[in-house]
Design a protein around this motif. Structure first.
Motif, short mmCIF file in Angstrom:
data_model
loop_
_atom_site.label_atom_id
_atom_site.label_comp_id
_atom_site.label_asym_id
_atom_site.label_seq_id
_atom_site.Cartn_x
_atom_site.Cartn_y
_atom_site.Cartn_z
N ALA A 36 48.51 7.81 15.89
CA ALA A 36 47.41 7.37 15.02
C ALA A 36 47.96 6.99 13.65
O ALA A 36 48.95 7.54 13.18
N MET A 37 47.28 6.03 13.01
CA MET A 37 47.62 5.58 11.67
C MET A 37 46.34 5.40 10.85
O MET A 37 45.25 5.26 11.43
N PRO A 38 46.45 5.39 9.52
CA PRO A 38 45.25 5.18 8.69
C PRO A 38 44.64 3.80 8.93
O PRO A 38 45.35 2.82 9.15
N LYS A 39 43.34 3.76 8.85
CA LYS A 39 42.64 2.47 8.96
C LYS A 39 42.73 1.78 7.61
O LYS A 39 42.16 2.23 6.62
N TYR A 239 44.11 14.03 12.94
CA TYR A 239 44.83 15.25 13.32
C TYR A 239 44.22 15.88 14.58
O TYR A 239 44.93 16.34 15.47
N GLU A 240 42.89 15.88 14.64
CA GLU A 240 42.21 16.51 15.77
C GLU A 240 42.43 15.76 17.08
O GLU A 240 42.24 16.31 18.16
N MET A 241 42.83 14.49 16.98
CA MET A 241 43.14 13.74 18.20
C MET A 241 44.32 14.37 18.94
O MET A 241 44.40 14.31 20.17
N PHE A 242 45.22 14.99 18.19
CA PHE A 242 46.37 15.65 18.85
C PHE A 242 45.91 16.88 19.62
O PHE A 242 46.32 17.08 20.77
N SER A 243 45.04 17.69 19.01
CA SER A 243 44.57 18.90 19.70
C SER A 243 43.71 18.57 20.91
O SER A 243 43.61 19.38 21.84
N ARG A 244 43.13 17.37 20.92
CA ARG A 244 42.34 16.94 22.08
C ARG A 244 43.18 16.18 23.11
O ARG A 244 42.63 15.59 24.05
N ASN A 245 44.49 16.19 22.93
CA ASN A 245 45.42 15.52 23.85
C ASN A 245 45.19 14.01 23.95
O ASN A 245 45.46 13.40 24.98
N PRO A 258 47.29 16.66 7.38
CA PRO A 258 46.33 17.03 6.32
C PRO A 258 46.76 18.33 5.65
O PRO A 258 47.14 19.29 6.33
N PHE A 259 46.72 18.35 4.34
CA PHE A 259 47.19 19.52 3.62
C PHE A 259 46.46 20.79 4.05
O PHE A 259 47.07 21.85 4.23
N ASP A 260 45.14 20.69 4.23
CA ASP A 260 44.37 21.88 4.57
C ASP A 260 44.49 22.27 6.05
O ASP A 260 43.76 23.13 6.53
N ARG A 261 45.40 21.64 6.79
CA ARG A 261 45.70 22.04 8.17
C ARG A 261 47.13 22.57 8.30
O ARG A 261 47.56 22.90 9.41
N LEU A 262 47.85 22.66 7.19
CA LEU A 262 49.25 23.10 7.27
C LEU A 262 49.37 24.50 7.87
O LEU A 262 50.26 24.76 8.68
N GLY A 263 48.49 25.42 7.45
CA GLY A 263 48.55 26.77 7.98
C GLY A 263 48.36 26.80 9.49
O GLY A 263 49.07 27.52 10.21
N GLN A 264 47.43 26.00 9.98
CA GLN A 264 47.19 25.93 11.42
C GLN A 264 48.37 25.30 12.14
O GLN A 264 48.79 25.77 13.20
N THR A 443 56.81 17.65 8.29
CA THR A 443 56.29 18.43 9.41
C THR A 443 55.53 17.49 10.34
O THR A 443 54.68 16.72 9.88
N VAL A 444 55.84 17.54 11.62
CA VAL A 444 55.18 16.66 12.60
C VAL A 444 54.79 17.47 13.83
O VAL A 444 55.26 18.60 14.03
N LEU A 445 53.95 16.87 14.65
CA LEU A 445 53.55 17.47 15.93
C LEU A 445 53.91 16.50 17.05
O LEU A 445 53.61 15.32 16.97
N SER A 446 54.55 17.02 18.10
CA SER A 446 54.95 16.15 19.21
C SER A 446 54.87 16.90 20.53
O SER A 446 55.20 18.09 20.62
N ARG A 447 54.41 16.18 21.56
CA ARG A 447 54.38 16.76 22.92
C ARG A 447 55.81 17.02 23.42
O ARG A 447 56.74 16.29 23.08
#
Length: 474
Positions: A36-39, A239-245, A258-264, A443-447
């Motif tokens: 995903a990228m910013p619109k 960000y939530e698109m990743f948690s929804r696979n 997102p800064f407010d998701r760093l802890g998660q 910090t990144v998220l990857s399958r």
């Protein structure tokens, strides 16, 4: 009877082997990568681009080299040589380089492209080219093109620099040095003529789709058939698109966590952290009328009480290090800073100074607040943190991506932007033209099935090296 027993044993062995290999990893033939990228508006012009655009530009265009850890990878060249004093560089180009419309790319292509960029680019990144002999004067129309230190000899590009740069092969990995096609300025994204591993297939307000460029010189080794990029307005939604696979990868360089998701994010097994050469600092803009902060002695005290170690560990939450060694300020350091400040006998304005951060950039705000808190607490400097530009700005939090492996290359940018002549860490720390904070880690998220993933020190992720592996059950 003996033959029957032998046959039975063979069949049994095959069955046991089959049962023992219930799970097997195989490569899927038609691989599609989702992110995903910013619109926003995407022009994809290597001569001038926004931060997010670089993520796409590096997929569809390619230069002479790519940055990797501790060096440069040859891509558009077969060989690179330099003089003993590192002022003359010779790049021998590959013979099989082509544009996506099958036109050949040569050393002459690069010569014309670089001259065109010097004439037409309005990007701050143009300073990278000013290290070439005569380049800056040519861009200001003080010299003709024959006086610029770029020459062609058969399929060799010969570049002469103003001063020695030992890692100029890393410099040319940045998009400002990419070859260009002038007609791209009037073409839609899906019609752009490119020379990278991918090209734009479709583009609309919701997505960008990249497909393999059949005329890319190393197309045979590009595993991904397609890159599907969702364009999402909000970073939390993305960000939530990743948690929804729904996507395989989330994070820089495509979309910031997102800064407010760093802890998660820190609790997720898919989390990866990559060093980058993006440096955060606080500047005092040239147009600032406050002469008080021109005193280097004051800026040194302001730097002494900052706490970049806290920022990296607690705010960014991934141990991003300070640019220079700067432990958490002890009580002794703080007390001495206060004593030295009293000796300066500085009187501040009663009207608060404005410390500026970009609206909706929560990380910027938190880093700025952390710094300003120390200045207010230790020196009673009246400062108000704001994203409003109605009042004159005194301090501004900024970051810059150096795009090489050498931290000292940051000084080329600082010198260009602030009209200074810094060459060493000692000179920088003595003048403190800007207040250095930290080097940002990404910090990144990857399958787990996404193989070949590696963020370079310049924060680039080259999708042509991605290989998605799939697990099948027998």
């Amino acid at each position: 009877m003996k033959k029957i027993k032998i046959l039975f044993i063979l069949i049994l062995s095959l069955l046991l082997i089959s049962c023992g290999n219930k799970e097997e990893t195989v490569e899927k033939v038609e691989q599609i990568f989702y992110t995903a990228m910013p619109k926003q508006e995407y022009n994809l012009n290597p001569q001038s681009y926004t931060g997010n655009e670089r993520a796409l530009i590096t997929q569809i265009f390619e230069g002479l080299t790519e940055l990797k850890d501790e060096g440069a990878r040859y891509v558009g060249v077969l060989n690179i040589e330099h003089s003993d004093d590192f002022k003359e560089w010779t790049f021998t180009l590959r013979d099989d380089l082509k544009w996506s419309d099958n036109q050949k790319i040569t050393a002459e292509t690069y010569l014309e492209s670089w001259l065109n960029t010097l004439e037409n680019s309005n990007s701050d990144e143009i300073y990278r080219m000013f290290v070439i002999k005569g380049a800056e004067d040519f861009s200001k129309k003080k010299l003709d093109k024959n006086s610029v230190g770029i020459k062609v000899q058969e399929n060799k590009l010969i570049v002469t620099l103003n001063s020695p740069i030992k890692n100029f092969d890393e410099w040319v990995s940045n998009p400002i040095f990419y070859p260009i096609r002038e007609e791209n300025a009037s073409l839609t994204l899906d019609k752009k003529i490119v020379n990278g591993a991918f090209k734009v297939s479709t583009y609309n307000e919701d997505s960008i789709v990249l497909v393999r460029n059949e005329n890319y010189w190393d197309n045979i080794n590009t595993k991904l058939k397609e890159v599907n990029i969702a364009l999402v307005e909000n970073d939390i939604m993305a960000y939530e698109m990743f948690s929804r696979n729904e996507i395989d990868y989330f994070g820089e360089p495509f979309y910031s966590i997102p800064f407010d998701r760093l802890g998660q994010v820190n609790t997720l097994p898919e989390k990866l952290v990559f060093p980058s050469t993006r440096y955060w600092y606080i500047s005092i803009p040239n147009e600032t009328k406050e002469k008080i902060f021109e005193k280097a002695e004051l800026r040194k005290l302001m730097y002494a009480v900052t706490d970049p170690e806290f920022m990296g560990k607690v705010i960014i939450e991934n141990n991003s290090p300070s640019i220079f060694e700067h432990p958490h300020p002890s009580s002794e350091v703080l007390n001495k800073a206060k004593e030295d400040f009293e000796k300066l006998n500085i009187k501040f304005s009663e009207t608060p100074y404005i410390a500026y951060f970009s609206a909706d950039k929560l990380l910027q705000k938190k880093l700025l607040l952390s710094t300003v808190k120390e200045w207010v607490g230790n020196f009673k400097i009246p400062i108000r943190v704001s994203s409003n530009t109605d009042s004159p700005i005194t301090f501004k939090i900024e970051n810059y991506l150096v795009g090489t492996n050498n931290k000292n290359d940051l000084y080329h940018y600082i010198n260009y932007k602030y009209n200074t002549k810094i060459k060493t860490d000692e000179e920088f720390l003595d003048s403190l033209v800007v207040i250095p904070l930290l080097q940002e880690y990404n910090t990144v998220l990857s399958r787990s099935n996404v193989r070949g993933l590696n963020l370079t020190p310049s924060g680039d992720l080259y999708l042509k090296y991605i290989n998605i592996q799939w697990t099948t059950h027998n």
